[in-house]
Design an enzyme around this catalytic site. Structure first.
Site: not given
Length: 461
Positions: A386, A437, A414, A252
């Site tokens: 999520k 986030k 994410h 990420d």
């Protein structure tokens, strides 16, 4: 049929006259374009076609992309995926053929969209999000969306949401707010991943992420600037201490120096923050992802270190003492998944101390039953949302409402396998979750979310 009969049958004369009158009143300089737009607006929008295909996510793993068509245009959505799927979350449908993409192809999910979901939804009003989502849920008939695939259902759900916003001619976040009934819109505080570990990086660090929260920013653009500057200062700090070869990044985008000590990572970040001059305007968050290094009831802090794994176990009580120490020595204000996903007892005890925000990700999995248990037991005080864990936009809205009614915080998140779709940015604003986030302030699939957040026409954070 004559032209006059055709006009009368479809009442076109009246519609054309209305459009011309509207153009005259507007004193438009281009009446053809104006009249064309006016005529399109006069026709209620319906879903006319849905076409899906397989694409690759940020890790090079297949995922689903959907083009949903109405008589107002085409609306595209693609869905992310995580490292693993927990037993309490909606499941992606993958082909399982190890000879193709190592079993990760999604052609079955694509086929379900093109043949089953498309047939069920064509003709529906795209503004009716709950009806669209429930039609797919009813078609699937399984608790975790395993028949059609959560990846198939969510891609269509997001595309329909975008089409609904276009039909109403409002920004996507405003359409989401309208669906949810949220009126107090706010821009989220971004949680930028600066150091990666755990399953997201090949270093020795057991915890998954160390993040910064630019809580002192007055605008999202300023928060983005603070995140970017800190990120680049951290790169300089790592280069000076360990060399440029330690500036590799995780999945990420966070830096992944080959460290194993939590404090060493926090010290690096603290020095980088000091170089920016922002100091107290930036706080720190940690995603421990403790389930990944929990062995029985103990935690192996050096699980990823060759020849050391199994030599540094900590009990849950030891972990609580360590968290208390970290929060007193560093500006840590949020800790995610501090214990194993089934260790409700110690999460509850740690939350009761009131030291910091305690976020449930693996603990809750965006599952309404798990969230309800957390509420009843006062286990944690924030939900990590999520969307692909729950599977539709409507259900995401419902779990956020559930959490907020219990005064829990919400962090829109994410996944490690991302696409360029920025939907979660509008979702975060439209549901006023307060935090987002989306990874590091680098890499296109991460910045797509942060850049979209900065475009939202909402004044406050």
């Amino acid at each position: 049929m004559s032209v006059q009969q055709y006009l009368e049958k479809h009442m076109l004369s009246r519609k054309i006259e209305d459009a011309v009158n509207a153009a005259v009143r507007a004193k438009t300089l281009d009446p053809v374009i104006f009249i064309s737009h006016h005529m399109r607006k006069s026709v209620p929008s319906v879903i006319t076609k849905i076409k899906a295909r397989q694409i690759l996510d940020s890790r090079g793993i297949p995922t689903v992309e959907v083009d949903l068509f109405t008589n107002k245009g085409m609306f595209r959505a693609s869905v992310p995926s995580g490292d693993t799927t927990g037993m309490y979350e909606a499941v992606d449908l993958r082909d399982g053929d190890k000879g193709t993409f190592l079993g990760n192809s999604v052609t079955r999910a694509v086929k379900n969209i093109n043949e089953k979901i498309s047939e069920a939804l064509i003709g529906m009003d795209p503004t009716l999000q709950p009806q669209i989502d429930h039609a797919m849920i009813d078609l699937d008939k399984t608790e975790k969306k395993g028949e059609l695939g959560a990846n198939a259902i969510l891609a269509v759900s997001i595309a329909a949401c975008k089409a609904g916003a276009a039909e109403k001619e409002v920004p996507l976040y405003k359409h989401i707010a309208d669906i949810s009934g949220e009126t107090n819109l706010t821009l989220p505080v971004p949680a930028f991943t600066l150091i990666s570990g755990g399953k997201h990086a090949g270093n020795h660090l057991a915890i998954q992420e160390i993040m910064i929260l630019p809580v002192g920013a007055s605008r999202f653009e300023e928060a983005l600037q603070m995140g970017s500057e800190t990120y680049h200062h951290l790169k300089a700090v790592i280069t000076e201490k360990y060399g440029a070869h330690e500036c590799n990044v995780g999945e990420d985008g966070g830096f992944a120096p080959n460290i194993s000590s939590w404090k060493e990572g926090l010290d690096l970040l603290k020095e980088a923050i000091g170089r920016t001059g922002y100091n107290d305007r930036i706080k720190i968050a940690i995603d421990v992802a403790a389930s990944d290094f929990c062995i029985g009831t103990k935690y192996d802090l050096e699980k990823k270190v060759p020849n050391k794994s199994g030599q540094n176990f900590k009990s849950a009580e030891d972990m609580i003492e360590m968290y208390k120490e970290l929060c007193s020595e560093y500006p840590v204000v949020s800790i995610e998944d501090p214990f194993d996903k089934e260790d409700w007892e110690h999460v509850k005890h740690f939350s009761s101390l009131g030291i910091c925000q305690v976020v449930g990700d693996d603990l809750l999995m965006s599952n309404p039953k798990r969230i309800q248990r957390a509420i009843q037991e006062s286990s944690c005080n924030a939900l990590l949302l999520k969307v692909n864990q729950i599977g539709t936009v409507t259900e995401a809205i419902e779990v956020v409402r559930q959490a907020k009614e219990a005064n829990m915080g919400v962090v829109t998140s994410h996944r490690c396998g991302e696409t360029e779709d920025s939907f979660i940015s509008d979702l975060s604003v439209g549901l006023a979750t307060g935090q987002i986030k989306a990874g590091a302030p680098c890499r296109g699939e991460r910045l797509a979310k942060y850049n979209q957040s900065s475009l939202s026409n909402v004044s406050n954070m």
